[in-house]
Design a protein around this motif. Sequence first.
Motif, PDB file in Angstrom:
ATOM      1  N   ALA A   1      34.727  29.830 154.527  1.00  0.00           N
ATOM      2  CA  ALA A   1      35.907  29.808 153.655  1.00  0.00           C
ATOM      3  C   ALA A   1      36.629  28.467 153.740  1.00  0.00           C
ATOM      4  O   ALA A   1      37.092  27.925 152.728  1.00  0.00           O
ATOM      5  N   ALA A   2      36.701  27.915 154.955  1.00  0.00           N
ATOM      6  CA  ALA A   2      37.400  26.640 155.144  1.00  0.00           C
ATOM      7  C   ALA A   2      36.639  25.471 154.538  1.00  0.00           C
ATOM      8  O   ALA A   2      37.243  24.451 154.182  1.00  0.00           O
ATOM      9  N   MET A   3      35.317  25.596 154.413  1.00  0.00           N
ATOM     10  CA  MET A   3      34.506  24.502 153.888  1.00  0.00           C
ATOM     11  C   MET A   3      34.545  24.411 152.370  1.00  0.00           C
ATOM     12  O   MET A   3      34.123  23.400 151.800  1.00  0.00           O
ATOM     13  N   GLN A   4      35.042  25.438 151.705  1.00  0.00           N
ATOM     14  CA  GLN A   4      35.048  25.422 150.242  1.00  0.00           C
ATOM     15  C   GLN A   4      35.896  24.277 149.693  1.00  0.00           C
ATOM     16  O   GLN A   4      35.488  23.575 148.764  1.00  0.00           O
ATOM     17  N   GLY A   5      37.070  24.087 150.283  1.00  0.00           N
ATOM     18  CA  GLY A   5      37.945  23.008 149.828  1.00  0.00           C
ATOM     19  C   GLY A   5      37.318  21.634 149.974  1.00  0.00           C
ATOM     20  O   GLY A   5      37.277  20.855 149.005  1.00  0.00           O
ATOM     21  N   PRO A   6      36.801  21.289 151.172  1.00  0.00           N
ATOM     22  CA  PRO A   6      36.141  19.984 151.321  1.00  0.00           C
ATOM     23  C   PRO A   6      34.949  19.797 150.390  1.00  0.00           C
ATOM     24  O   PRO A   6      34.749  18.698 149.857  1.00  0.00           O
ATOM     25  N   PHE A   7      34.157  20.846 150.188  1.00  0.00           N
ATOM     26  CA  PHE A   7      32.989  20.725 149.316  1.00  0.00           C
ATOM     27  C   PHE A   7      33.400  20.436 147.878  1.00  0.00           C
ATOM     28  O   PHE A   7      32.815  19.575 147.207  1.00  0.00           O
ATOM     29  N   ILE A   8      34.399  21.155 147.390  1.00  0.00           N
ATOM     30  CA  ILE A   8      34.853  20.947 146.010  1.00  0.00           C
ATOM     31  C   ILE A   8      35.453  19.550 145.853  1.00  0.00           C
ATOM     32  O   ILE A   8      35.169  18.834 144.884  1.00  0.00           O
ATOM     33  N   THR A   9      36.264  19.154 146.833  1.00  0.00           N
ATOM     34  CA  THR A   9      36.886  17.827 146.775  1.00  0.00           C
ATOM     35  C   THR A   9      35.836  16.727 146.819  1.00  0.00           C
ATOM     36  O   THR A   9      35.900  15.754 146.053  1.00  0.00           O
ATOM     37  N   PHE A  10      34.854  16.884 147.708  1.00  0.00           N
ATOM     38  CA  PHE A  10      33.796  15.876 147.788  1.00  0.00           C
ATOM     39  C   PHE A  10      32.998  15.827 146.487  1.00  0.00           C
ATOM     40  O   PHE A  10      32.608  14.742 146.031  1.00  0.00           O
ATOM     41  N   GLY A  11      32.753  16.993 145.898  1.00  0.00           N
ATOM     42  CA  GLY A  11      32.025  17.022 144.631  1.00  0.00           C
ATOM     43  C   GLY A  11      32.729  16.232 143.546  1.00  0.00           C
ATOM     44  O   GLY A  11      32.091  15.485 142.790  1.00  0.00           O
ATOM     45  N   LEU A  12      34.041  16.380 143.470  1.00  0.00           N
ATOM     46  CA  LEU A  12      34.811  15.638 142.469  1.00  0.00           C
ATOM     47  C   LEU A  12      34.776  14.137 142.752  1.00  0.00           C
ATOM     48  O   LEU A  12      34.624  13.322 141.832  1.00  0.00           O
ATOM     49  N   LEU A  13      34.905  13.779 144.025  1.00  0.00           N
ATOM     50  CA  LEU A  13      34.845  12.361 144.384  1.00  0.00           C
ATOM     51  C   LEU A  13      33.453  11.787 144.132  1.00  0.00           C
ATOM     52  O   LEU A  13      33.311  10.625 143.726  1.00  0.00           O
ATOM     53  N   TYR A  14      32.430  12.619 144.344  1.00  0.00           N
ATOM     54  CA  TYR A  14      31.066  12.124 144.154  1.00  0.00           C
ATOM     55  C   TYR A  14      30.761  11.863 142.682  1.00  0.00           C
ATOM     56  O   TYR A  14      29.924  11.010 142.365  1.00  0.00           O
ATOM     57  N   VAL A  15      31.422  12.584 141.799  1.00  0.00           N
ATOM     58  CA  VAL A  15      31.266  12.293 140.374  1.00  0.00           C
ATOM     59  C   VAL A  15      31.694  10.854 140.085  1.00  0.00           C
ATOM     60  O   VAL A  15      31.016  10.114 139.358  1.00  0.00           O
ATOM     61  N   LEU A  16      32.809  10.451 140.672  1.00  0.00           N
ATOM     62  CA  LEU A  16      33.288   9.078 140.491  1.00  0.00           C
ATOM     63  C   LEU A  16      32.309   8.069 141.092  1.00  0.00           C
ATOM     64  O   LEU A  16      32.043   7.017 140.498  1.00  0.00           O
ATOM     65  N   ILE A  17      31.761   8.400 142.254  1.00  0.00           N
ATOM     66  CA  ILE A  17      30.782   7.512 142.893  1.00  0.00           C
ATOM     67  C   ILE A  17      29.540   7.383 142.018  1.00  0.00           C
ATOM     68  O   ILE A  17      29.007   6.281 141.823  1.00  0.00           O
ATOM     69  N   SER A  18      29.081   8.500 141.472  1.00  0.00           N
ATOM     70  CA  SER A  18      27.882   8.484 140.628  1.00  0.00           C
ATOM     71  C   SER A  18      28.085   7.625 139.390  1.00  0.00           C
ATOM     72  O   SER A  18      27.172   6.908 138.961  1.00  0.00           O
ATOM     73  N   ILE A  19      29.276   7.699 138.814  1.00  0.00           N
ATOM     74  CA  ILE A  19      29.572   6.888 137.630  1.00  0.00           C
ATOM     75  C   ILE A  19      29.450   5.400 137.954  1.00  0.00           C
ATOM     76  O   ILE A  19      28.903   4.621 137.168  1.00  0.00           O
ATOM     77  N   LEU A  20      29.923   5.013 139.109  1.00  0.00           N
ATOM     78  CA  LEU A  20      29.876   3.604 139.503  1.00  0.00           C
ATOM     79  C   LEU A  20      28.451   3.137 139.793  1.00  0.00           C
ATOM     80  O   LEU A  20      28.074   2.009 139.448  1.00  0.00           O
ATOM     81  N   PHE A  21      27.658   3.990 140.414  1.00  0.00           N
ATOM     82  CA  PHE A  21      26.363   3.548 140.930  1.00  0.00           C
ATOM     83  C   PHE A  21      25.179   3.931 140.047  1.00  0.00           C
ATOM     84  O   PHE A  21      24.057   3.499 140.329  1.00  0.00           O
ATOM     85  N   TRP A  22      25.391   4.714 138.997  1.00  0.00           N
ATOM     86  CA  TRP A  22      24.264   5.272 138.249  1.00  0.00           C
ATOM     87  C   TRP A  22      23.336   4.190 137.695  1.00  0.00           C
ATOM     88  O   TRP A  22      22.122   4.225 137.895  1.00  0.00           O
ATOM     89  N   HIS A  23      23.873   3.242 136.975  1.00  0.00           N
ATOM     90  CA  HIS A  23      23.054   2.191 136.362  1.00  0.00           C
ATOM     91  C   HIS A  23      22.971   0.928 137.213  1.00  0.00           C
ATOM     92  O   HIS A  23      22.260  -0.016 136.838  1.00  0.00           O
ATOM     93  N   ALA A  24      23.687   0.898 138.319  1.00  0.00           N
ATOM     94  CA  ALA A  24      23.784  -0.335 139.105  1.00  0.00           C
ATOM     95  C   ALA A  24      22.433  -0.859 139.605  1.00  0.00           C
ATOM     96  O   ALA A  24      22.193  -2.073 139.549  1.00  0.00           O
ATOM     97  N   PRO A  25      21.514  -0.008 140.106  1.00  0.00           N
ATOM     98  CA  PRO A  25      20.226  -0.554 140.569  1.00  0.00           C
ATOM     99  C   PRO A  25      19.462  -1.296 139.475  1.00  0.00           C
ATOM    100  O   PRO A  25      18.916  -2.384 139.719  1.00  0.00           O
ATOM    101  N   ALA A  26      19.424  -0.729 138.271  1.00  0.00           N
ATOM    102  CA  ALA A  26      18.712  -1.390 137.171  1.00  0.00           C
ATOM    103  C   ALA A  26      19.418  -2.670 136.748  1.00  0.00           C
ATOM    104  O   ALA A  26      18.773  -3.685 136.458  1.00  0.00           O
ATOM    105  N   LEU A  27      20.730  -2.641 136.716  1.00  0.00           N
ATOM    106  CA  LEU A  27      21.480  -3.827 136.307  1.00  0.00           C
ATOM    107  C   LEU A  27      21.294  -4.968 137.299  1.00  0.00           C
ATOM    108  O   LEU A  27      21.196  -6.132 136.915  1.00  0.00           O
TER     109      LEU A  27
END
Length: 257
Positions: free
Chosen positions: A139-165
Amino acid sequence: MQAATLPFMSGWLWIRYGYKLFLSQPLAMLFWSMMTSVLITASYLVPILGQMILIASTPILTFISLSACQHIAAGRLMRLPMWVEPLRAPEIRRRLLGLGMAYLASCLTAGFLATLPFLDDLSAAINEQGVLDEHALIAAMQGPFITFGLLYVLISILFWHAPALIGWHKIKIAQALFFSMVACWRNKGPFLLYVVSWAGIFFALQFVAEFLGMLGLSPSSTQMLLTPVNIVLAAVLYCSFYPAYTSIFGDNNASAN
């Protein structure tokens, strides 16, 4: 460098074109899919450090996948030496390693920020005798998992095309992150459909696994049956990265190394 804005259905078309790429040279992409599976499994042999190395290697592995798809799309037969071709240029190799370290740092920072507000809840899962309450921990891990998921969306946006570029355009890391962010934002609709479609595919596979279990098939037999399917799906997933890049930045921007 101009990033195109694509219609919503492009997200599904990336998957379809990725499947066509896979069918062009299935053995090559199955080889790569199995190799990445081996690397993921090997990372667990050294807990924590192994996963950190794997995360830092993600941009390099992504660029290798994209370069292989570029060869396949051009009708060139993939041979073993061609898998390491993308990393021969020292400058590209150095920048991809730097990108990997930035990716690792971003993930670690996101994990820290996601966990920090919930430390009291996580600590409460351990009673005064030092015994872990599994239900309270879940139950306590639900909050961190959801928060990390939202933050990871932002990380993915930054890094998605970066290797090819970085690999094909030879631009600096900061520029690659910026252009990737702009491209993903302009195509947030297609990317949403892309993510939802892949999630639906993998959830459907999970449903099949549960259904086979209901029919009485043992977990080991189910895993044996579905492992080849997972390998094929992973190969198609890797192939779909290429059209997601070329449809936004253009085929002519994916210059051969």
